[in-house]
Scaffold this motif. Structure first.
Motif, PDB file in Angstrom:
ATOM      1  N   ALA A  49       0.827  -1.210   0.000  1.00 49.21           N
ATOM      2  CA  ALA A  49       0.000   0.000   0.000  1.00 49.21           C
ATOM      3  C   ALA A  49       0.860   1.258   0.000  1.00 49.21           C
ATOM      4  O   ALA A  49       0.535   2.245  -0.669  1.00 49.21           O
ATOM      5  N   MET A  50       1.968   1.228   0.748  1.00 47.41           N
ATOM      6  CA  MET A  50       2.871   2.380   0.756  1.00 47.41           C
ATOM      7  C   MET A  50       3.433   2.618  -0.637  1.00 47.41           C
ATOM      8  O   MET A  50       3.507   3.759  -1.095  1.00 47.41           O
ATOM      9  N   SER A  68      -9.917   3.652   2.991  1.00 51.76           N
ATOM     10  CA  SER A  68      -8.740   3.511   3.856  1.00 51.76           C
ATOM     11  C   SER A  68      -7.702   4.514   3.373  1.00 51.76           C
ATOM     12  O   SER A  68      -7.867   5.139   2.327  1.00 51.76           O
ATOM     13  N   TRP A  69      -6.607   4.660   4.105  1.00 50.34           N
ATOM     14  CA  TRP A  69      -5.593   5.649   3.735  1.00 50.34           C
ATOM     15  C   TRP A  69      -4.981   5.359   2.376  1.00 50.34           C
ATOM     16  O   TRP A  69      -4.444   6.248   1.729  1.00 50.34           O
ATOM     17  N   TYR A  70      -5.067   4.116   1.907  1.00 45.42           N
ATOM     18  CA  TYR A  70      -4.442   3.750   0.635  1.00 45.42           C
ATOM     19  C   TYR A  70      -5.450   3.427  -0.472  1.00 45.42           C
ATOM     20  O   TYR A  70      -5.049   3.054  -1.571  1.00 45.42           O
ATOM     21  N   SER A  71      -6.733   3.589  -0.227  1.00 44.17           N
ATOM     22  CA  SER A  71      -7.764   3.185  -1.206  1.00 44.17           C
ATOM     23  C   SER A  71      -7.579   3.803  -2.586  1.00 44.17           C
ATOM     24  O   SER A  71      -7.619   3.108  -3.601  1.00 44.17           O
ATOM     25  N   LYS A  72      -7.397   5.112  -2.630  1.00 42.86           N
ATOM     26  CA  LYS A  72      -7.267   5.776  -3.931  1.00 42.86           C
ATOM     27  C   LYS A  72      -6.004   5.334  -4.665  1.00 42.86           C
ATOM     28  O   LYS A  72      -6.016   5.159  -5.880  1.00 42.86           O
ATOM     29  N   ALA A  73      -4.929   5.144  -3.939  1.00 42.90           N
ATOM     30  CA  ALA A  73      -3.685   4.692  -4.558  1.00 42.90           C
ATOM     31  C   ALA A  73      -3.824   3.253  -5.054  1.00 42.90           C
ATOM     32  O   ALA A  73      -3.363   2.920  -6.148  1.00 42.90           O
ATOM     33  N   ARG A  74      -4.463   2.389  -4.278  1.00 45.32           N
ATOM     34  CA  ARG A  74      -4.670   1.004  -4.710  1.00 45.32           C
ATOM     35  C   ARG A  74      -5.558   0.984  -5.951  1.00 45.32           C
ATOM     36  O   ARG A  74      -5.278   0.253  -6.903  1.00 45.32           O
ATOM     37  N   ASP A  75      -6.622   1.780  -5.961  1.00 43.59           N
ATOM     38  CA  ASP A  75      -7.501   1.846  -7.133  1.00 43.59           C
ATOM     39  C   ASP A  75      -6.719   2.303  -8.366  1.00 43.59           C
ATOM     40  O   ASP A  75      -6.906   1.763  -9.455  1.00 43.59           O
ATOM     41  N   TRP A  76      -5.842   3.296  -8.191  1.00 44.06           N
ATOM     42  CA  TRP A  76      -5.012   3.767  -9.303  1.00 44.06           C
ATOM     43  C   TRP A  76      -4.112   2.648  -9.799  1.00 44.06           C
ATOM     44  O   TRP A  76      -3.995   2.424 -11.009  1.00 44.06           O
ATOM     45  N   ALA A  77      -3.443   1.942  -8.881  1.00 44.83           N
ATOM     46  CA  ALA A  77      -2.528   0.854  -9.265  1.00 44.83           C
ATOM     47  C   ALA A  77      -3.264  -0.245 -10.020  1.00 44.83           C
ATOM     48  O   ALA A  77      -2.751  -0.795 -10.998  1.00 44.83           O
ATOM     49  N   MET A  78      -4.476  -0.554  -9.597  1.00 40.60           N
ATOM     50  CA  MET A  78      -5.268  -1.589 -10.276  1.00 40.60           C
ATOM     51  C   MET A  78      -5.706  -1.103 -11.657  1.00 40.60           C
ATOM     52  O   MET A  78      -5.598  -1.846 -12.640  1.00 40.60           O
ATOM     53  N   ALA A  79      -6.184   0.127 -11.750  1.00 38.66           N
ATOM     54  CA  ALA A  79      -6.639   0.673 -13.032  1.00 38.66           C
ATOM     55  C   ALA A  79      -5.486   0.795 -14.032  1.00 38.66           C
ATOM     56  O   ALA A  79      -5.675   0.595 -15.233  1.00 38.66           O
TER      57      ALA A  79
END
Length: 139
Positions: A49-50, A68-79
């Motif tokens: 997540a970091m 969560s603190w990393y939701s938007k970043a995880r969504d970006w990484a998946m997209a």
């Protein structure tokens, strides 16, 4: 990516710490913001997540907010096809790091690699460990 220059001080990173300059450099550009206010936790392993968050910020993505603190970043990484988003709180291995960087957009790869090389060049030979592999230290 917009360049900003603001000083962020971490209570757990003394000025004489071997990575203090690199930590200050990335924090002042808001790529790394620490684990809590005023704390960087330099001895803690980086989670998936970091890394999602740092890469998203490097690509100019707003990472604040979300479930969560990393939701938007995880969504970006998946997209972006960088990650399937699994096990975000698990420590990232070197192999996973390489795979995620390899899958990153071309512009992000060039930017991240160039920055890593510039940061690595600032450390005297042998002091770049543990984040530079044995292959680099042997040269």
């Amino acid at each position: 990516m917009k360049l900003i220059d603001n000083v962020i001080v971490f209570q757990d990173v003394p000025d004489n710490y071997w990575a203090a300059e690199a930590i200050a450099f990335t924090a002042s550009r808001e790529l790394f913001l620490g684990t809590e206010v005023g704390m960087f936790a330099p001895g803690v392993s980086m989670s998936r997540a970091m890394l999602f968050t740092v890469l998203a910020r490097l690509d100019g993505v707003e990472t604040e907010g979300g479930e969560s603190w990393y939701s938007k970043a995880r969504d970006w990484a998946m997209a972006a096809g960088i990650s399937d988003g699994s096990a975000p709180e698990a420590a990232i291995t070197r192999e996973q790091l390489i795979a995620l960087l390899y899958r990153s957009p071309d512009s992000l790869q060039r930017t991240a690699a160039a920055r890593a090389l510039r940061i690595a060049a600032k450390f005297p030979h042998g002091q770049e460990k543990p984040w530079i592999g044995r292959w680099r230290r042997a040269s």
